[in-house]
Design a protein around this motif. Structure first.
Motif: not given
Length: 145
Positions: A12-16, A48-49, A53-54, A41-42
């Motif tokens: 959710a945070a990565a999408l935001a 494309g995200v 490094v998370h 990760h996959e």
């Protein structure tokens, strides 16, 4: 298996951050710590995200204490957020299934992760667009167990 802060809230945070780059601060936290999840990760790389490094974090590791919006994603997260005493303009619970509980082969599990990712994409866009349009740049915090 408990996913902690390794699946729903990091997605959710990565999408935001992907949809509103530089327009909001999105942090991810869990009630308990967890380890990075290879399936996350996959499925995120597919859109494309880069999640390589998370590092999963707990609410106790948060630097910020004030949020415009806190979104809880697992059943026990709302209670934990209340106990933590975060300052927030709003809190919402978005019940999301835990794909780590999916049984079956690799494709079945990946399908569950993709469904979660796609569901979160829609929710994040729909909910955060008005917040960003209103000029808010305060943090948004997705939280899971």
């Amino acid at each position: 298996m408990c996913s902690m802060n390794s699946v729903r809230s990091p997605i959710a945070a990565a999408l935001a951050r992907k949809f509103f780059p530089g327009r909001l601060i999105a942090r991810s936290a869990g009630v308990r710590s967890g380890k990075a999840d290879a399936f996350v990760h996959e499925v995120m790389e597919e859109i494309g995200v880069d999640m390589s490094v998370h590092t999963p974090h707990t609410m106790d590791e948060l630097v910020a204490n004030r949020f415009d919006l806190v979104v809880t994603l697992s059943p026990d997260a709302p209670e934990a957020v209340e106990r933590r005493g975060l300052e927030m303009a709003a809190i919402e619970h978005w019940p999301m299934p835990d794909p780590t509980e999916t049984e079956g082969n690799r494709e079945a599990v990946l399908s569950a992760y993709r469904t979660l990712r796609d569901t979160l994409q829609t929710r994040v866009r729909e909910r955060l667009a008005p917040l960003v349009a209103g000029g808010s740049q305060a943090p948004v915090l997705p939280v899971e167990r």
